[in-house]
Design an enzyme around this catalytic site. Structure first.
Site, PDB file in Angstrom:
ATOM      1  CE  LYS A   1      -1.878   2.706  -2.920  1.00 30.94           C
ATOM      2  NZ  LYS A   1      -2.988   2.701  -2.729  1.00 30.94           N
TER       3      LYS A   1
ATOM      4  NE  ARG B   1      -3.118  12.130   2.925  1.00 31.30           N
ATOM      5  CZ  ARG B   1      -1.963  11.752   2.681  1.00 31.30           C
ATOM      6  NH1 ARG B   1      -1.253  12.905   2.809  1.00 31.30           N
ATOM      7  NH2 ARG B   1      -1.608   9.850   3.309  1.00 31.30           N
TER       8      ARG B   1
ATOM      9  CD  GLU C   1       1.895  -1.345  -7.876  1.00 31.53           C
ATOM     10  OE1 GLU C   1       1.346  -0.022  -8.612  1.00 31.53           O
ATOM     11  OE2 GLU C   1       2.676  -0.625  -7.056  1.00 31.53           O
TER      12      GLU C   1
END
Length: 662
Positions: A116, A297, A200
């Site tokens: 990430k 995916r 975050e």
């Protein structure tokens, strides 16, 4: 077109891929572990190859075994589904190096989005908006705490290699930060082999909105509009919908363009999802969304996109992997109606959503009014080794209200026994006023958790049907003993039958007297009521006090489950001659099979009520086990890293000191 596909997965996604392959005349190969020897995906595939023992690490996560199985079966491609190896770049590259086609993006694309922190740096360079936070590599707890303080609490601690809510913790204060970080790192290491986390800013009124993208090997990338995945519990999606309610057209366009930029930045080919978080405090606006991550995916919730676009995304995957260009351009794609998907799990919402294991003794799914993607059927076992999903229930309608009403109706028709399910929870959630009004957000479930999961007392008609079901009265005539027809006859007195039932530890006593065909006088816990019992198809109709109630009853040998209006109650027969079970007392026991990840107790240690004494990992989740009272540890019966069975005693407290008067 690819000729023969090995599906490197199990359960509903394997079955779903097989269905499209069959429609396209593509041969299929299933793989299976010991636990899945008789699974539905094995039955549906053209052939199947055994790949190892039940633990995923020794079967579905073994890339070498899967590639070997593809060669043994003569497959020319491997479809990874979702989960397991689907986002493992080394596996994707190994498949390609072996001369097989990987039905998904390149290893380089997966790797670019797999971490990430690196992905967010890449997105910033590509001009995609990113959530404020720290996405660097320094993992010193003191430094991360200082970054959290700089960003401002509350913050999210997120595993950089994570997904599905694993390794994610919301932290409200600096004092709670270190424990939350350690817990997230522990879970991330176990789930992904990487303990690194990023920090975050926590968005106060968040909406989780994602964009389905598709690329090919000819440089084309399109988006197939958005899905709203805001209804979440512990960062796990529960009900998804497409399109997103309240989405302005300019924001839809901005998010679609940002998602396409993200895919183009890594030369993406195949199906992918770009996930954004949006601040909905003042409604959805085109300048109030930020990139979170990209899933390289097919997503669990892809059927809602299929429903509103009319496109089979698995077919597109097969065509793109075969070297074909995308079947449609962006200007040829449009939204038709509205769709919802609910994830039906074997889990007990009234017990904190503990995953349930055991045999599905009965399973009715609403295939008459919904699309149902499932990988199990009646008689299958829900295993402790894998995700406990039973099915995905998908509805579509011309507008949101119609599609949601159909979802609520479909969920009310789910009837499963043998294991607990979250069907009632899902039905209540589909009917929750804020959600019905089109105001989902990621905190909605938590705010309404009590009413969504509370145990509803069994109404009289439910208890009466349960009692009658466990008597001879409702047995089909051919199965009755010859003397059963004499029910209602007694010398010198009026006939009366007595049944004692248990529902979640609460005992109920019922007696009833036959008044004629289908007519009874019943006494439930001392309350007298007359009732009439009839049938309507596979349902029972109970009439009492001038009202008719429609119910279903699924009976086992010594138990019965009654379904009414989307709720269910499970009753077991109580033997009046059996003594009371000894209570657990001061023992801390495993609520289900799992791995002991952490022990915070030693013999002789003093503990406080509510203090976490052990952490277990079971079915992809961590369970914290707490002290039931203040006391002292008398015995520690397990070690960290030990696999234990359900109800295994882990710790024992010393008996409380006796109190008395001199």
């Amino acid at each position: 077109m690819i000729k023969k596909v090995l599906i490197a997965n199990r359960g509903e996604i394997a079955c779903r891929i097989i269905r499209t392959c069959h429609r396209l005349d593509v041969a299929t190969v299933a793989v299976y572990s010991d636990a899945d020897r008789d699974a539905l995906h094995v039955e549906l595939a053209g052939e199947a190859v055994h790949i190892g023992p039940s633990p995923a690490s020794e079967s579905y996560l073994s890339g070498d075994r899967i590639i070997d199985a593809a060669f043994r079966a003569g497959a020319d491609a491997i479809h990874p589904g979702y989960g397991f190896l689907s986002e493992n770049p080394d596996f994707a590259e190994a498949v390609t190096a072996a001369g097989l086609r990987f039905i998904g993006p390149s290893g380089a694309a997966i790797r670019a989005m797999g971490l990430k922190d690196a992905a967010k740096a890449l997105m910033e360079q590509a001009g995609v908006p990113v959530v404020p936070g720290y996405h660097g590599t320094d993992q010193n707890p003191d430094f991360l705490l200082s970054e959290a303080e700089r960003i401002g609490f509350p913050v999210l601690v997120k595993a950089r290699a994570g997904g599905g809510g694993k390794g994610m913790r919301r932290v409200e204060t600096a004092a709670a930060f270190r424990d939350a970080l350690a817990s997230a790192q522990r879970e991330a290491l176990a789930a992904f082999g990487d303990a690194a986390c990023l920090i975050e800013k926590y968005i106060a009124h968040p909406r989780h909105i994602e964009i389905q993208v598709f690329g090919d090997d000819h440089g084309n990338v399109v988006h197939l509009f958005e899905r709203d995945c805001s209804l979440q519990r512990r960062h796990q999606k529960v009900i998804e919908e497409a399109p997103a309610p309240g989405m302005p057209e300019d924001m839809r366009r901005a998010m679609g363009e940002a998602a396409v930029k993200a895919a183009e930045a890594i030369g993406y080919s195949g199906a992918g999802t770009v996930e954004f978080i949006a601040d909905s405090s003042e409604g959805l606006k085109p300048d109030r969304f930020w990139f979170m991550e990209m899933n390289t995916r097919l997503q669990v919730e892809h059927p809602v996109t299929e429903a509103i676009t009319g496109i089979d995304l698995v077919e597109w995957q097969l065509r793109v992997a075969s070297g074909e260009p995308l079947p449609k351009r962006q200007d040829e794609l449009s939204i038709d109606g509205w769709a919802f998907e609910a994830r039906l799990y074997a889990e007990d919402a009234e017990r904190g959503f503990l995953p349930a294991i055991g045999m599905l003794t009965h399973l009715d799914l609403p295939e008459n009014i919904a699309r149902v993607d499932s990988g199990v059927r009646a008689g299958d076992r829900i295993s402790p080794f894998y995700d406990p999903m039973i099915a995905k229930v998908i509805t579509h309608g011309p507008d949101r209200a119609t599609a949601l009403s159909r979802l609520s109706t479909a969920l009310a028709e789910v009837r499963a026994t043998g294991v607990a399910t979250n069907a009632s929870f899902l039905r209540r959630l589909a009917d929750e006023p804020d959600f019905v009004e089109g105001n989902p957000d990621t905190g909605l479930i938590e705010r309404h958790l009590a009413e969504l999961t509370m145990a509803h007392p069994a109404p009289f008609e439910v208890v009466a049907l349960a009692a009658l079901s466990l008597s001879a009265a409702l047995e089909p005539a051919p199965s009755r003993a010859p003397w059963a027809s004499l029910s209602g006859f007694r010398l010198w007195s009026e006939a009366s039958d007595f049944v004692a039932l248990d529902h979640r530890g609460h005992h109920v006593q019922i007696s009833f007297r036959r008044r004629g065909e289908g007519a009874y006088a019943a006494t439930v816990d001392g309350k007298d009521i007359d009732l009439h019992l009839g049938r309507s198809g596979d349902a029972y109709l109970i009439e009492t006090d001038g009202r008719k109630h429609r119910l279903h009853a699924i009976r086992g040998d010594r138990d019965v489950t009654v379904f009414k209006d989307g709720e269910s109650w499970h009753f077991s027969f109580v033997d009046p001659l059996a003594g009371d079970q000894e209570e657990a007392g001061d023992r801390i026991v495993a609520p289900m099979p799992g791995l002991v990840k952490l022990l915070r107790a030693a013999v002789g240690a003093d503990v406080s009520r509510g203090e976490t004494l052990a952490v277990m990992e079971a079915m992809k989740m961590e369970l914290a086990l707490s002290a039931p009272r203040d006391g002292r540890i008398a015995e520690v019966l397990v070690a960290e890293g030990e696999q234990v069975l359900e109800a295994a005693v882990l710790l024992v407290l010393e008996p409380p000191p006796e109190t008395g008067h001199d």
